[in-house]
Structure formats: C-alpha cells, structure tokens
Motif scaffolding. Structure first.
Motif, PDB file in Angstrom:
ATOM      1  N   ASP A 197     -27.427  53.516 -56.684  1.00 40.83           N
ATOM      2  CA  ASP A 197     -28.163  53.353 -57.941  1.00 40.83           C
ATOM      3  C   ASP A 197     -28.269  51.873 -58.294  1.00 40.83           C
ATOM      4  O   ASP A 197     -29.147  51.482 -59.060  1.00 40.83           O
ATOM      5  CB  ASP A 197     -27.451  54.100 -59.068  1.00 40.83           C
ATOM      6  N   GLU A 198     -27.353  51.084 -57.732  1.00 37.32           N
ATOM      7  CA  GLU A 198     -27.353  49.641 -57.958  1.00 37.32           C
ATOM      8  C   GLU A 198     -26.939  48.954 -56.667  1.00 37.32           C
ATOM      9  O   GLU A 198     -26.050  49.423 -55.949  1.00 37.32           O
ATOM     10  CB  GLU A 198     -26.384  49.268 -59.081  1.00 37.32           C
ATOM     11  N   PHE A 199     -27.600  47.813 -56.374  1.00 35.41           N
ATOM     12  CA  PHE A 199     -27.234  47.008 -55.211  1.00 35.41           C
ATOM     13  C   PHE A 199     -26.706  45.674 -55.705  1.00 35.41           C
ATOM     14  O   PHE A 199     -27.374  44.957 -56.439  1.00 35.41           O
ATOM     15  CB  PHE A 199     -28.420  46.792 -54.275  1.00 35.41           C
ATOM     16  N   ASN A 200     -25.481  45.345 -55.249  1.00 33.48           N
ATOM     17  CA  ASN A 200     -24.786  44.160 -55.744  1.00 33.48           C
ATOM     18  C   ASN A 200     -24.469  43.190 -54.621  1.00 33.48           C
ATOM     19  O   ASN A 200     -24.053  43.594 -53.537  1.00 33.48           O
ATOM     20  CB  ASN A 200     -23.483  44.576 -56.435  1.00 33.48           C
ATOM     21  N   LEU A 201     -24.639  41.905 -54.906  1.00 29.79           N
ATOM     22  CA  LEU A 201     -24.281  40.852 -53.954  1.00 29.79           C
ATOM     23  C   LEU A 201     -23.170  39.993 -54.525  1.00 29.79           C
ATOM     24  O   LEU A 201     -23.338  39.377 -55.581  1.00 29.79           O
ATOM     25  CB  LEU A 201     -25.502  39.988 -53.635  1.00 29.79           C
ATOM     26  N   PRO A 202     -22.027  39.932 -53.848  1.00 29.81           N
ATOM     27  CA  PRO A 202     -20.920  39.113 -54.330  1.00 29.81           C
ATOM     28  C   PRO A 202     -21.016  37.679 -53.825  1.00 29.81           C
ATOM     29  O   PRO A 202     -21.082  37.437 -52.621  1.00 29.81           O
ATOM     30  CB  PRO A 202     -19.696  39.822 -53.749  1.00 29.81           C
ATOM     31  N   PHE A 203     -21.064  36.741 -54.753  1.00 26.50           N
ATOM     32  CA  PHE A 203     -20.917  35.320 -54.449  1.00 26.50           C
ATOM     33  C   PHE A 203     -21.970  34.814 -53.456  1.00 26.50           C
ATOM     34  O   PHE A 203     -21.665  34.014 -52.570  1.00 26.50           O
ATOM     35  CB  PHE A 203     -19.496  35.040 -53.940  1.00 26.50           C
ATOM     36  N   ALA A 204     -23.189  35.275 -53.615  1.00 20.92           N
ATOM     37  CA  ALA A 204     -24.294  34.874 -52.742  1.00 20.92           C
ATOM     38  C   ALA A 204     -25.174  33.857 -53.462  1.00 20.92           C
ATOM     39  O   ALA A 204     -25.359  33.913 -54.678  1.00 20.92           O
ATOM     40  CB  ALA A 204     -25.128  36.095 -52.349  1.00 20.92           C
ATOM     41  N   VAL A 210     -28.763  31.918 -54.427  1.00 20.40           N
ATOM     42  CA  VAL A 210     -30.062  32.453 -54.848  1.00 20.40           C
ATOM     43  C   VAL A 210     -30.905  32.798 -53.631  1.00 20.40           C
ATOM     44  O   VAL A 210     -31.509  33.875 -53.546  1.00 20.40           O
ATOM     45  CB  VAL A 210     -30.785  31.448 -55.763  1.00 20.40           C
ATOM     46  N   ALA A 211     -30.940  31.886 -52.652  1.00 19.84           N
ATOM     47  CA  ALA A 211     -31.755  32.117 -51.459  1.00 19.84           C
ATOM     48  C   ALA A 211     -31.249  33.311 -50.651  1.00 19.84           C
ATOM     49  O   ALA A 211     -32.042  34.154 -50.201  1.00 19.84           O
ATOM     50  CB  ALA A 211     -31.769  30.860 -50.593  1.00 19.84           C
ATOM     51  N   ASP A 212     -29.942  33.395 -50.460  1.00 20.53           N
ATOM     52  CA  ASP A 212     -29.386  34.524 -49.715  1.00 20.53           C
ATOM     53  C   ASP A 212     -29.598  35.836 -50.471  1.00 20.53           C
ATOM     54  O   ASP A 212     -29.822  36.890 -49.852  1.00 20.53           O
ATOM     55  CB  ASP A 212     -27.896  34.309 -49.458  1.00 20.53           C
ATOM     56  N   SER A 213     -29.533  35.786 -51.790  1.00 14.92           N
ATOM     57  CA  SER A 213     -29.789  36.991 -52.594  1.00 14.92           C
ATOM     58  C   SER A 213     -31.219  37.471 -52.398  1.00 14.92           C
ATOM     59  O   SER A 213     -31.467  38.665 -52.200  1.00 14.92           O
ATOM     60  CB  SER A 213     -29.522  36.701 -54.070  1.00 14.92           C
ATOM     61  N   ALA A 214     -32.157  36.550 -52.444  1.00 14.84           N
ATOM     62  CA  ALA A 214     -33.568  36.917 -52.266  1.00 14.84           C
ATOM     63  C   ALA A 214     -33.777  37.592 -50.917  1.00 14.84           C
ATOM     64  O   ALA A 214     -34.470  38.619 -50.809  1.00 14.84           O
ATOM     65  CB  ALA A 214     -34.446  35.688 -52.408  1.00 14.84           C
ATOM     66  N   ALA A 215     -33.174  37.029 -49.864  1.00 11.55           N
ATOM     67  CA  ALA A 215     -33.349  37.584 -48.525  1.00 11.55           C
ATOM     68  C   ALA A 215     -32.744  38.981 -48.405  1.00 11.55           C
ATOM     69  O   ALA A 215     -33.348  39.885 -47.817  1.00 11.55           O
ATOM     70  CB  ALA A 215     -32.727  36.640 -47.491  1.00 11.55           C
ATOM     71  N   GLN A 216     -31.541  39.169 -48.972  1.00 11.27           N
ATOM     72  CA  GLN A 216     -30.895  40.472 -48.857  1.00 11.27           C
ATOM     73  C   GLN A 216     -31.556  41.518 -49.741  1.00 11.27           C
ATOM     74  O   GLN A 216     -31.686  42.683 -49.343  1.00 11.27           O
ATOM     75  CB  GLN A 216     -29.401  40.363 -49.185  1.00 11.27           C
TER      76      GLN A 216
END
Length: 309
Positions: free
Chosen positions: A194-201, A203-209
């Motif tokens: 229901d939610e996708f979370n990125l720990p300590f990523a 901005v650029a890595d977040s966009a890609a994932q």
C-alpha cells in the motif's frame, strides 16, 4: 507532504522513553510514530538498557496513545512466522482502534540474528520467505469470516485456518514495503504494498527506484497511484547553525554530511529539501529521530516546518 516520526530504540531506550516521544509526536500533530524492528545496537556492544520488541512496544503504544498512527520500518520477516504475525498485527490494530501499519522486509542485520539465535538464510531465500509471508498474512486477513484459509506453501504451509482475528481496518492494515532492490523489491511492492518506502536514499536514487516500482505496477496492470510513496531520512534541525551542530554532535554525525545525506539544517533548509523529494513523487517523509531525549527537536520541526509543507 505528511511528516512522520521514526525512531531506532535498539540503540538504547526504555518503553517509557519511547512513549514520551510517541506522545510528543501525537501532541505536535505528526501523522504517525514508527519504530525500527531490531534486537541489537548498531555501532556498539552495550546498547543499555537493551532492545525492546517492536510489536510489544506498539501494543503498549496502542493503549497509551489515542490518535497517532503506529507502525514498523521494517518488521524483519526472519523474526516471526507469518501466521502468528498476522494475529499480532490484527490484535494491535484492534487495541489501537485501527491505527496500525505493517512495514515488513527481508531482514538484513546478520549480527542481531547470531546474537539471539535467529536463523539467517541467504538473501535469495529471505526474499522467497518474505514473498510467502506476504501471501499468508494478506490471505489470512482477507479470508471472509466463517471461512477457512489454506496455503500450500514451501516454507509456511497453512491448512484449514480459521483466519482469525480480523484487524479493524478493512481489508487490512496498510502494508509498507521498501528498499533499493532492482527486481524483486519492485515486483513485491507492485503486488502487495500500500506504500513504498525508501530508507536514506538520495533524491536521484529515489526517482529511479520509484520509476522501477511504477514499471512493475504497469506489468501487472496496477495503477501506481494506488501506492503511497515515501522516504525515511535522518533528521537534524536547528534554529541556527550552532543548534544544528549541537544536535549533529549528539548523534555522532557531522552537520555537512547530514545536510548532504539527510534532512538537516535550519527549518528553511529542511523545507527546501522536502520540496526536492516531493518533486520526484514522495508524499510522506519519515523523520528519523536518533536522540530520543530531545523532544524540543520534534516540537521545533512541528512548529516551523510542518505547517509549511
């Protein structure tokens, strides 16, 4: 942007100290209080007074708070069997009046497993087990009342389960998945999260994932808008540079490193950084608070940042 408080009690905290942070976050208007699920301090040996169990803690908080949502980033699938975990989460959801969320992952910290006698299989097997755990947990919760649930699984076969108790939230508490894995992580998120979370990523890595997860959703015909997109970042806010430096020193970090890799600086700097994450799709941020005694830190961000994002 919703802001939530995220803590790491395995670094050394009593239940009363955790409760004080949760109540402060509730009173200050944050969206949720989350905690890690670890049994060993990172970066040291002692960790006095010792770890607290995540779901025991959340059960207490379910009764000792009244409004704030509660959850884990992330429950380790290696720690618990899926059937009992489904029961635990459903019970805590009942105890809280429907305020619980389940973040769950493969588990990654090998040393805590050896420290407490917990099996730690290979990463590939941990992903296989996580996938089957998600199938069992959601299957139990979604089984209509009066019917039974079966799962002919490799690791967790279930036969003729009454699939009780049921959580308050319908069809079940939100499930959070996350991480930077490029193949199986997006696939599992598309299917179960229901939610996708990125720990300590970054901005650029977040966009890609985020894009990888959106692509995985498209492959199975799921609308990515059904997911909430979030990040977890270390928080270090101060009214001026001196206060930022003091708070960074209290957690053993450098201000400029935190500015580069976390959510650090004055309220204005933090608001600007939040905007960068929002621009790549983040809708929710988990603010990792490492000094649990510094409640002024939480109140400062609530007063100076929360109303502006």
């Amino acid at each position: 942007m919703e802001l939530r408080i995220f803590t790491e009690p395995q670094q050394g905290a009593t239940y009363d100290e955790i409760l004080a942070v949760a109540r402060c976050a509730e009173d200050a208007g944050y969206g949720a209080f989350f905690r890690s699920d670890h049994y060993l301090k990172m970066g040291g040996v002692s960790g006095e007074p010792g770890p607290t169990d995540a779901w025991t803690t959340l059960a207490g908080l379910a009764r000792d708070t009244s409004r704030i949502r509660l959850g884990t980033l992330m429950t380790a699938a290696t720690f618990r069997l899926p059937g009992p975990l489904a029961i635990t989460v459903a019970q805590v959801d009942q105890m809280s009046g429907g305020r619980v969320e389940l973040g769950i992952g493969t588990g990654w910290f090998a040393e805590e497993h050896t420290a407490y006698g917990i099996p730690f299989p290979s990463l590939a097997e941990r992903f296989d087990r996580l996938e089957e755990q998600l199938a069992v947990i959601t299957g139990l919760w979604r089984t209509p009342r009066g019917e039974t649930y079966d799962h002919p699984g490799r690791y967790y076969p279930v036969t003729d389960s009454p699939a009780l108790p049921k959580p308050v939230q319908d069809p079940h508490p939100p499930i959070l998945l996350g991480g930077m894995g490029k193949r199986r992580t997006p696939q599992l998120a598309a299917r179960y999260a229901d939610e996708f979370n990125l720990p300590f990523a970054s901005v650029a890595d977040s966009a890609a994932q985020f894009d990888r997860v959106r692509a995985a959703c498209a492959e199975i015909g799921r609308d990515p808008a059904q997911l909430c997109w979030s990040n977890a970042l270390v928080l270090c806010c101060g009214r001026d540079d001196a206060e930022v430096a003091r708070r960074a020193a209290a957690i053993g970090r450098e201000p400029e490193e935190l500015r580069a890799n976390g959510l650090a600086g004055t309220p204005g700097e933090i608001i600007e950084k939040i905007g960068e994450y929002a621009a790549v799709g983040a809708q929710r941020l988990y603010l990792q608070v490492l000094d649990l005694a510094d409640l002024d830190h939480i109140e400062l961000v609530a007063a100076e940042v929360l109303p502006k994002v």
